[in-house]
Scaffold this active site. Structure first.
Site, PDB file in Angstrom:
ATOM      1  CB  SER A 129      -3.948   0.406 -47.949  1.00 45.68           C
ATOM      2  OG  SER A 129      -4.253   1.107 -46.765  1.00 45.68           O
ATOM      3  CG  ASP A 131      -6.880   4.909 -45.625  1.00 46.57           C
ATOM      4  OD1 ASP A 131      -8.038   5.072 -46.036  1.00 46.57           O
ATOM      5  OD2 ASP A 131      -6.251   3.842 -45.775  1.00 46.57           O
ATOM      6  CG  HIS A 162     -11.068   6.519 -47.202  1.00 44.12           C
ATOM      7  ND1 HIS A 162     -10.974   5.250 -46.656  1.00 44.12           N
ATOM      8  CD2 HIS A 162     -12.260   7.011 -46.789  1.00 44.12           C
ATOM      9  CE1 HIS A 162     -12.052   5.004 -45.948  1.00 44.12           C
ATOM     10  NE2 HIS A 162     -12.846   6.060 -46.010  1.00 44.12           N
ATOM     11  CG  ASP A 207     -10.649   0.484 -47.760  1.00 43.51           C
ATOM     12  OD1 ASP A 207      -9.656  -0.229 -47.505  1.00 43.51           O
ATOM     13  OD2 ASP A 207     -10.730   1.672 -47.410  1.00 43.51           O
ATOM     14  N   GLY A 208     -10.673  -3.056 -47.043  1.00 39.52           N
ATOM     15  CA  GLY A 208     -10.604  -3.708 -45.739  1.00 39.52           C
ATOM     16  C   GLY A 208     -10.554  -5.216 -45.822  1.00 39.52           C
ATOM     17  N   GLY A 225      -3.929  -4.004 -48.422  1.00 36.65           N
ATOM     18  CA  GLY A 225      -3.186  -3.609 -47.234  1.00 36.65           C
ATOM     19  C   GLY A 225      -2.317  -4.730 -46.736  1.00 36.65           C
TER      20      GLY A 225
END
Length: 220
Positions: free
Chosen positions: A8, A35, A66, A175-176, A197
């Site tokens: 990320s 992103d 994204h 994601d996340g 990330g």
């Protein structure tokens, strides 16, 4: 076990972006996650078209773009013109009046079409698009900021998507708040890739290559 790891890049050190890209590439990252945020669809601004363009020029690895922007159909050509065939573009279906039109433009350009699903988006509302896309990016946090806490109810969404992915021919990506225990649990179930990330990759004291190797050597 075969799964993909993508960095990320909104979490990278922008004081030396070239070194970040090269260190990640040499460390064995599979792709770079870009992103793009417009401050409207999400309450934050993140990476720009120029950031994406630079990273595309600095590596041969695939890019996963994204788009967290309103009405991506209005500006999709800007992104398509600066990417390579085989790169991925994710859109949020709620951000577009006719998301299938935008997805078709991505397909026509030779890119991989994807949709990103927010925690509050049900699988049923995007069922028809699952027959168009090749990748589904499941947000385990609300979009817009790094370093958020995992939302446990998203686990049921992964279970639902995993049960239909073979029939509809798409792959699932996380994601996340991606931690080692989430990879250990969901990679064997069929989640294809994980966006890394601040939880696992960035802001640590060890080199990226060592971190990525440790992730790939997790015991399942």
């Amino acid at each position: 076990m075969n799964f993909e790891l993508t960095a990320s890049m909104m979490c990278a050190n922008y004081g030396n972006l070239e070194k970040e890209v090269k260190d990640l590439e040499q460390g064995g990252i599979d792709s770079f996650h870009i992103d793009i945020m417009d401050g409207r669809y999400v309450p934050n601004y993140a990476m720009s078209l120029n950031d994406m363009r630079y990273i595309a020029s600095a590596t041969d690895k695939p890019l996963d773009v994204h788009l967290m922007i309103e009405h991506p159909n209005n500006t999709i050509a800007l992104f398509l013109d600066n990417l390579r065939k085989g790169d991925t573009i994710y859109i949020h279906p709620e951000a577009e009046y006719h998301p299938s039109t935008t997805l078709q433009k991505i397909i026509n350009a030779g890119m991989i079409p994807g949709i990103a699903i927010n925690p509050g988006t049900s699988v049923e509302t995007i069922m028809e698009m699952l027959r168009i896309v090749k990748k589904v990016l499941v947000m385990s946090v609300n979009p817009g900021n790094a370093g958020q806490m995992y939302l446990p109810y998203v686990g049921k969404k992964f279970t639902r998507l995993l049960s239909i992915k073979e029939d509809m021919d798409f792959e699932i990506y996380w994601d996340g708040a991606c931690s080692a225990d989430k990879i250990r649990e969901y990679a064997p179930k069929g989640v294809r890739g994980f966006v890394l990330g601040t939880t696992l990759l960035f802001g640590k004291e060890q080199p990226y290559g060592e971190t990525l190797q440790n992730i790939r050597e997790l015991r399942f």
